[in-house]
Design a protein around this motif. Structure first.
Motif, PDB file in Angstrom:
ATOM      1  N   LEU A  47       0.832  -1.201   0.000  1.00  0.00           N
ATOM      2  CA  LEU A  47       0.000   0.000   0.000  1.00  0.00           C
ATOM      3  C   LEU A  47       0.868   1.252   0.000  1.00  0.00           C
ATOM      4  N   VAL A  48       1.954   1.218   0.753  1.00  0.00           N
ATOM      5  CA  VAL A  48       2.883   2.349   0.774  1.00  0.00           C
ATOM      6  C   VAL A  48       3.510   2.539  -0.604  1.00  0.00           C
ATOM      7  N   ALA A  49       3.865   1.444  -1.252  1.00  0.00           N
ATOM      8  CA  ALA A  49       4.458   1.530  -2.587  1.00  0.00           C
ATOM      9  C   ALA A  49       3.477   2.156  -3.573  1.00  0.00           C
ATOM     10  N   ARG A  50       2.201   1.778  -3.469  1.00  0.00           N
ATOM     11  CA  ARG A  50       1.192   2.376  -4.348  1.00  0.00           C
ATOM     12  C   ARG A  50       1.073   3.867  -4.097  1.00  0.00           C
ATOM     13  N   ALA A  51       1.144   4.270  -2.825  1.00  0.00           N
ATOM     14  CA  ALA A  51       1.038   5.697  -2.492  1.00  0.00           C
ATOM     15  C   ALA A  51       2.204   6.478  -3.092  1.00  0.00           C
ATOM     16  N   PHE A  52       3.416   5.927  -3.015  1.00  0.00           N
ATOM     17  CA  PHE A  52       4.579   6.592  -3.609  1.00  0.00           C
ATOM     18  C   PHE A  52       4.369   6.807  -5.101  1.00  0.00           C
ATOM     19  N   SER A  53       3.891   5.781  -5.787  1.00  0.00           N
ATOM     20  CA  SER A  53       3.686   5.881  -7.226  1.00  0.00           C
ATOM     21  C   SER A  53       2.616   6.917  -7.564  1.00  0.00           C
ATOM     22  N   MET A  54       1.551   6.938  -6.796  1.00  0.00           N
ATOM     23  CA  MET A  54       0.439   7.835  -7.107  1.00  0.00           C
ATOM     24  C   MET A  54       0.767   9.295  -6.811  1.00  0.00           C
ATOM     25  N   VAL A  55       1.592   9.536  -5.807  1.00  0.00           N
ATOM     26  CA  VAL A  55       1.994  10.914  -5.505  1.00  0.00           C
ATOM     27  C   VAL A  55       2.772  11.494  -6.680  1.00  0.00           C
ATOM     28  N   GLY A  67       2.247  10.805  -9.659  1.00  0.00           N
ATOM     29  CA  GLY A  67       1.320  10.999 -10.767  1.00  0.00           C
ATOM     30  C   GLY A  67       0.317  12.119 -10.569  1.00  0.00           C
ATOM     31  N   LEU A  68       0.432  12.870  -9.469  1.00  0.00           N
ATOM     32  CA  LEU A  68      -0.463  14.000  -9.242  1.00  0.00           C
ATOM     33  C   LEU A  68      -0.202  15.112 -10.257  1.00  0.00           C
ATOM     34  N   PRO A  69      -1.189  15.990 -10.485  1.00  0.00           N
ATOM     35  CA  PRO A  69      -0.984  17.093 -11.444  1.00  0.00           C
ATOM     36  C   PRO A  69       0.300  17.873 -11.179  1.00  0.00           C
ATOM     37  N   ALA A  70       0.614  18.093  -9.876  1.00  0.00           N
ATOM     38  CA  ALA A  70       1.891  18.690  -9.496  1.00  0.00           C
ATOM     39  C   ALA A  70       2.628  17.640  -8.663  1.00  0.00           C
ATOM     40  N   PRO A  71       3.562  16.887  -9.264  1.00  0.00           N
ATOM     41  CA  PRO A  71       4.236  15.806  -8.533  1.00  0.00           C
ATOM     42  C   PRO A  71       4.851  16.306  -7.232  1.00  0.00           C
ATOM     43  N   ARG A  72       4.701  15.513  -6.187  1.00  0.00           N
ATOM     44  CA  ARG A  72       5.195  15.899  -4.865  1.00  0.00           C
ATOM     45  C   ARG A  72       6.046  14.787  -4.284  1.00  0.00           C
ATOM     46  N   ASP A  73       6.815  15.149  -3.269  1.00  0.00           N
ATOM     47  CA  ASP A  73       7.551  14.151  -2.499  1.00  0.00           C
ATOM     48  C   ASP A  73       6.646  13.601  -1.410  1.00  0.00           C
ATOM     49  N   LEU A  74       6.806  12.320  -1.097  1.00  0.00           N
ATOM     50  CA  LEU A  74       6.045  11.694  -0.025  1.00  0.00           C
ATOM     51  C   LEU A  74       6.980  11.455   1.154  1.00  0.00           C
ATOM     52  N   VAL A  75       6.661  12.061   2.286  1.00  0.00           N
ATOM     53  CA  VAL A  75       7.462  11.913   3.495  1.00  0.00           C
ATOM     54  C   VAL A  75       6.675  11.037   4.458  1.00  0.00           C
ATOM     55  N   LEU A  76       7.233   9.873   4.798  1.00  0.00           N
ATOM     56  CA  LEU A  76       6.512   8.888   5.606  1.00  0.00           C
ATOM     57  C   LEU A  76       6.893   8.987   7.077  1.00  0.00           C
ATOM     58  N   ARG A  77       5.904   8.653   7.903  1.00  0.00           N
ATOM     59  CA  ARG A  77       6.140   8.516   9.344  1.00  0.00           C
ATOM     60  C   ARG A  77       5.295   7.366   9.856  1.00  0.00           C
ATOM     61  N   GLU A  78       5.944   6.360  10.432  1.00  0.00           N
ATOM     62  CA  GLU A  78       5.205   5.240  11.020  1.00  0.00           C
ATOM     63  C   GLU A  78       5.077   5.463  12.517  1.00  0.00           C
ATOM     64  N   ALA A  79       3.874   5.291  13.041  1.00  0.00           N
ATOM     65  CA  ALA A  79       3.625   5.511  14.471  1.00  0.00           C
ATOM     66  C   ALA A  79       2.345   4.797  14.852  1.00  0.00           C
ATOM     67  N   ASN A  80       2.070   4.728  16.161  1.00  0.00           N
ATOM     68  CA  ASN A  80       0.829   4.116  16.604  1.00  0.00           C
ATOM     69  C   ASN A  80      -0.351   5.037  16.286  1.00  0.00           C
ATOM     70  N   MET A  81      -1.551   4.494  16.394  1.00  0.00           N
ATOM     71  CA  MET A  81      -2.729   5.234  15.942  1.00  0.00           C
ATOM     72  C   MET A  81      -2.966   6.507  16.732  1.00  0.00           C
ATOM     73  N   GLN A  82      -2.755   6.454  18.044  1.00  0.00           N
ATOM     74  CA  GLN A  82      -2.999   7.647  18.858  1.00  0.00           C
ATOM     75  C   GLN A  82      -2.086   8.789  18.422  1.00  0.00           C
ATOM     76  N   GLU A  83      -0.818   8.477  18.176  1.00  0.00           N
ATOM     77  CA  GLU A  83       0.119   9.516  17.751  1.00  0.00           C
ATOM     78  C   GLU A  83      -0.228  10.034  16.366  1.00  0.00           C
ATOM     79  N   LEU A  84      -0.618   9.146  15.464  1.00  0.00           N
ATOM     80  CA  LEU A  84      -0.979   9.570  14.113  1.00  0.00           C
ATOM     81  C   LEU A  84      -2.190  10.498  14.141  1.00  0.00           C
ATOM     82  N   ARG A  85      -3.214  10.151  14.917  1.00  0.00           N
ATOM     83  CA  ARG A  85      -4.404  11.003  15.000  1.00  0.00           C
ATOM     84  C   ARG A  85      -4.051  12.353  15.602  1.00  0.00           C
ATOM     85  N   ALA A  86      -3.213  12.357  16.639  1.00  0.00           N
ATOM     86  CA  ALA A  86      -2.828  13.616  17.279  1.00  0.00           C
ATOM     87  C   ALA A  86      -2.050  14.497  16.306  1.00  0.00           C
TER      88      ALA A  86
END
Length: 301
Positions: free
Chosen positions: A112-120, A122-141
């Protein structure tokens, strides 16, 4: 009672709006990644400032008081205006921003992460994807604080006022000490086993608990707790109990496991993209989420 409107706490206002939308103090607390006592205390302080109660709690649930019915729509409009100010300020001050900051739960598969990298790209204005892995509480915060633009998490907790798209579903499998063949097992039969759980941070324990609650079945659990879902296979080999995991999280396809079924149908865990529609990157985030959802549908047809 004098009302000090100049001292209204923004956090308390957001907590009150979340309770109004979810109809539950516990659901609102989960949405904001805080404890229920912290949320209740924030609302109590807000009610003290406003001069009256917004909610009444009873065994039947949470209801709005007559005062709350008049005030809560004003709170919603005020917060919407504040969010609009923040979004417009970011749009004006960060016009050249080329990054999409994405948070991912440890349960999100690498595919799923690989698909996200590819799709970013392909956006009208290509962007960099900066990832952060964390638990759900931290991600929501971090999403609430504007430190992340979009998060990919298991669809197990409400987040009021945010956009949601289901982007993937995955079969749940049972790993047991005595698994000898990969034949499916019905949930009612699997429920007789003792399950090893992990801390309720990545969303897997929440999913497991909700699954058994939805079927009004008791969840028999091992008295200890694994540090993370990667430990579950080792502990099942020791005979401590069984484990429910998404199929992609098996360390190897050769690990003995059984597909989990509910009346003949696969039990699946859903994953969703969550983002703020008012973000300056809102259109691109919508395209990204819709593209991830579309590829999910294509892969399952």
């Amino acid at each position: 009672m004098a009302m000090a409107t100049d001292r209204l706490n923004l956090e308390g206002l957001r907590y009150a709006q979340a309770v109004a939308e979810t109809g539950s103090f516990s659901a609102a607390a989960r949405a904001y990644g805080v404890t229920q006592p912290a949320l209740s205390n924030g609302i109590a302080k807000l009610e003290e400032r406003l001069g009256d109660k917004l909610f009444e709690r009873s065994p039947r649930g949470v209801t709005q008081t007559a005062f709350g019915v008049r005030i809560l729509p004003l709170i919603e409009r005020a917060l919407a205006a504040l969010d609009a100010v923040g979004a417009e300020a970011r749009r004006l001050t960060e016009p050249g921003e080329q990054k999409i900051r994405m948070g991912v739960s440890p349960l999100i598969g690498s595919h799923l992460v690989a698909r996200a990298f590819s799709m970013v790209q392909g956006l009208p204005a290509p962007r960099d994807l900066v990832l952060r892995e964390a638990n759900m509480q931290e991600l929501r915060a971090c999403l609430l604080a504007g430190q992340l633009d979009i998060i990919l998490i298991p669809a197990v907790a409400a987040m009021p006022r945010f956009e949601h798209r289901v982007i993937d579903v995955e079969p749940i499998v049972v790993v047991s000490p005595d698994t000898a063949e990969a034949t499916p097992v019905e949930l009612t039969e699997a429920g007789k086993e003792q399950f090893i759980l992990v801390p309720d941070t990545c969303g897997l324990t929440t999913f497991t608990t909700q699954l058994f609650q939805a079927h009004e079945m008791p969840l028999n659990t091992y008295p200890g707790e694994a540090a993370g879902y990667r430990v579950l296979e080792d502990w099942t080999k020791l005979g401590l109990g069984s484990a429910l995991v998404p199929r992609s999280k098996l360390t190897s396809p050769d690990v003995c496991h059984r597909p989990l079924h509910d009346q003949g149908r696969e039990v699946q865990i859903s994953f969703e993209a969550v983002w703020n529609a008012d973000s300056p990157l809102g259109p691109d985030l919508l395209r990204l989420a819709d593209s991830l959802a579309a590829t999910r549908l294509q892969s399952h047809t």
